[in-house]
Motif scaffolding. Structure first.
Motif, PDB file in Angstrom:
ATOM      1  N   UNK A 160      10.264   1.199  -2.208  1.00  0.00           N
ATOM      2  CA  UNK A 160       9.518   2.143  -3.045  1.00  0.00           C
ATOM      3  C   UNK A 160       8.934   3.240  -2.166  1.00  0.00           C
ATOM      4  N   UNK A 161       9.051   4.475  -2.618  1.00  0.00           N
ATOM      5  CA  UNK A 161       8.500   5.598  -1.864  1.00  0.00           C
ATOM      6  C   UNK A 161       7.035   5.825  -2.230  1.00  0.00           C
ATOM      7  N   UNK A 162       6.199   5.930  -1.195  1.00  0.00           N
ATOM      8  CA  UNK A 162       4.786   6.223  -1.404  1.00  0.00           C
ATOM      9  C   UNK A 162       4.432   7.614  -0.890  1.00  0.00           C
ATOM     10  N   UNK A 163       5.439   8.436  -0.696  1.00  0.00           N
ATOM     11  CA  UNK A 163       5.196   9.814  -0.272  1.00  0.00           C
ATOM     12  C   UNK A 163       4.839  10.657  -1.500  1.00  0.00           C
ATOM     13  N   UNK A 164       4.051  11.670  -1.289  1.00  0.00           N
ATOM     14  CA  UNK A 164       3.571  12.469  -2.415  1.00  0.00           C
ATOM     15  C   UNK A 164       2.348  11.810  -3.041  1.00  0.00           C
TER      16      UNK A 164
ATOM     17  N   UNK B 198      -4.112  -4.749   1.585  1.00  0.00           N
ATOM     18  CA  UNK B 198      -4.001  -4.169   2.922  1.00  0.00           C
ATOM     19  C   UNK B 198      -2.567  -3.891   3.326  1.00  0.00           C
ATOM     20  N   UNK B 199      -1.663  -4.806   2.979  1.00  0.00           N
ATOM     21  CA  UNK B 199      -0.246  -4.605   3.297  1.00  0.00           C
ATOM     22  C   UNK B 199       0.292  -3.364   2.578  1.00  0.00           C
ATOM     23  N   UNK B 200      -0.040  -3.233   1.307  1.00  0.00           N
ATOM     24  CA  UNK B 200       0.421  -2.075   0.539  1.00  0.00           C
ATOM     25  C   UNK B 200      -0.131  -0.776   1.117  1.00  0.00           C
ATOM     26  N   UNK B 201      -1.409  -0.759   1.432  1.00  0.00           N
ATOM     27  CA  UNK B 201      -2.021   0.480   1.918  1.00  0.00           C
ATOM     28  C   UNK B 201      -1.460   0.886   3.280  1.00  0.00           C
ATOM     29  N   UNK B 202      -1.172  -0.087   4.128  1.00  0.00           N
ATOM     30  CA  UNK B 202      -0.611   0.265   5.439  1.00  0.00           C
ATOM     31  C   UNK B 202       0.863   0.643   5.344  1.00  0.00           C
ATOM     32  N   UNK B 203       1.552   0.175   4.314  1.00  0.00           N
ATOM     33  CA  UNK B 203       2.922   0.648   4.093  1.00  0.00           C
ATOM     34  C   UNK B 203       2.904   2.123   3.684  1.00  0.00           C
ATOM     35  N   UNK B 204       1.889   2.502   2.914  1.00  0.00           N
ATOM     36  CA  UNK B 204       1.735   3.927   2.567  1.00  0.00           C
ATOM     37  C   UNK B 204       1.563   4.754   3.840  1.00  0.00           C
ATOM     38  N   UNK B 205       0.686   4.298   4.723  1.00  0.00           N
ATOM     39  CA  UNK B 205       0.461   5.029   5.974  1.00  0.00           C
ATOM     40  C   UNK B 205       1.730   5.085   6.822  1.00  0.00           C
ATOM     41  N   UNK B 206       2.463   3.972   6.882  1.00  0.00           N
ATOM     42  CA  UNK B 206       3.689   3.936   7.675  1.00  0.00           C
ATOM     43  C   UNK B 206       4.686   4.968   7.166  1.00  0.00           C
ATOM     44  N   UNK B 207       4.904   4.979   5.859  1.00  0.00           N
ATOM     45  CA  UNK B 207       5.869   5.920   5.297  1.00  0.00           C
ATOM     46  C   UNK B 207       5.439   7.362   5.521  1.00  0.00           C
ATOM     47  N   UNK B 208       4.165   7.633   5.338  1.00  0.00           N
ATOM     48  CA  UNK B 208       3.694   9.007   5.466  1.00  0.00           C
ATOM     49  C   UNK B 208       3.678   9.471   6.904  1.00  0.00           C
ATOM     50  N   UNK B 209       3.561   8.535   7.847  1.00  0.00           N
ATOM     51  CA  UNK B 209       3.595   8.909   9.265  1.00  0.00           C
ATOM     52  C   UNK B 209       4.987   9.332   9.703  1.00  0.00           C
ATOM     53  N   UNK B 210       6.014   8.943   8.914  1.00  0.00           N
ATOM     54  CA  UNK B 210       7.394   9.296   9.233  1.00  0.00           C
ATOM     55  C   UNK B 210       7.800  10.645   8.644  1.00  0.00           C
ATOM     56  N   UNK B 211       6.924  11.231   7.831  1.00  0.00           N
ATOM     57  CA  UNK B 211       7.256  12.498   7.158  1.00  0.00           C
ATOM     58  C   UNK B 211       7.344  13.636   8.180  1.00  0.00           C
TER      59      UNK B 211
END
Length: 246
Positions: free
Chosen positions: A186-190, A233-246
């Motif tokens: 799932x994409x959490x970008x945007x 916490x896992x979900x929120x850090x996955x958001x950060x991980x994906x956004x750090x790759x942008x």
């Protein structure tokens, strides 16, 4: 500054409601009667305040004062209006992140979630007026003070917030095991928001029907679920991980 956590007495609670104190919950003695009591009940219903009817023994344990059959829990923080929180955030950030908590009832879980939310840059936490854990001294302590830093709002129904977020261009993702989609698919970008369910029941079926996407965590052990604050916490850090790759 933290406010008094409890007030008691019929007239005192009525005046607190009229002066717009942020009341998390009112405990009412079963079987009380009288004009003042009926006035208080009417006011509570009008304001949609979380209420519990309890035996007098429960009230006696909560305070040693003359409670007159009524005790109110006052929140130590102030809550934003939903529209103010969402619109203000959308006007200032390109990739806002909101967190919706559907009936999280344990104050320590709530505090742990708030702490992680602050650490991961969550822009706002949305909780229902009824059935949600109150912000107590235990919540504040477990959050390590983060409860004073993360904006929060209360809504009558979580679905109201979901519809408002969707209409504002914010994707809503539910954290649930009732899906085949992994969190990593799932994409959490945007602009996005995450819905976390209660400790025992998870996200309500009607709320699940309202979201844009669902995602689950991979579970390899015999225990079928994580503590909600850990899963959050896992979900929120996955958001950060994906956004750090942008």
């Amino acid at each position: 500054m933290q406010k008094t956590e409890k007030i008691y007495g019929i007239r005192a609670v009525i005046e607190a409601i009229h002066t717009d104190e942020t009341i998390d919950k009112v405990f009412l003695q079963k079987g009380l009667k009288g004009d003042s009591y009926r006035e208080l009940e009417t006011l509570i219903r009008k304001k949609g305040i979380n209420t519990a009817y309890v035996p007098v023994e429960k009230l006696n344990r909560l305070t040693k004062g003359n409670h007159q059959g009524v005790i109110a829990h006052i929140s130590p923080i102030s809550f934003f209006e939903l529209e103010e929180l969402i619109e203000g955030t959308l006007n200032s950030k390109k990739q806002p992140l909101f967190l919706l908590l559907d009936q999280i009832s344990d104050v320590r879980n709530f505090g742990a979630i708030i702490r992680t939310a602050e650490c991961t840059g969550v822009d706002g936490i949305i909780v229902p007026r009824k059935g949600a854990a109150p912000v107590t001294s235990d919540t504040i302590k477990t959050s390590a003070g983060a409860a004073f830093k993360v904006p929060m709002t209360k809504v009558n129904h979580i679905k109201d917030a979901i519809f408002y977020l969707q209409a504002s261009g914010v994707k809503v993702v539910a954290a649930t095991e009732k899906t085949e989609n992994s969190i990593y698919d799932v994409s959490f970008k945007g602009p996005c928001s995450i819905v976390m369910g209660s400790e025992g029941m998870g996200i309500s079926p009607s709320t699940l029907k309202s979201v844009d996407e669902k995602a689950k965590l991979p579970m390899l052990g015999e225990i079928g679920s994580l503590n909600v604050s850990v899963a959050c916490g896992v979900f929120l850090y996955e958001v950060l991980r994906q956004r750090s790759l942008s």
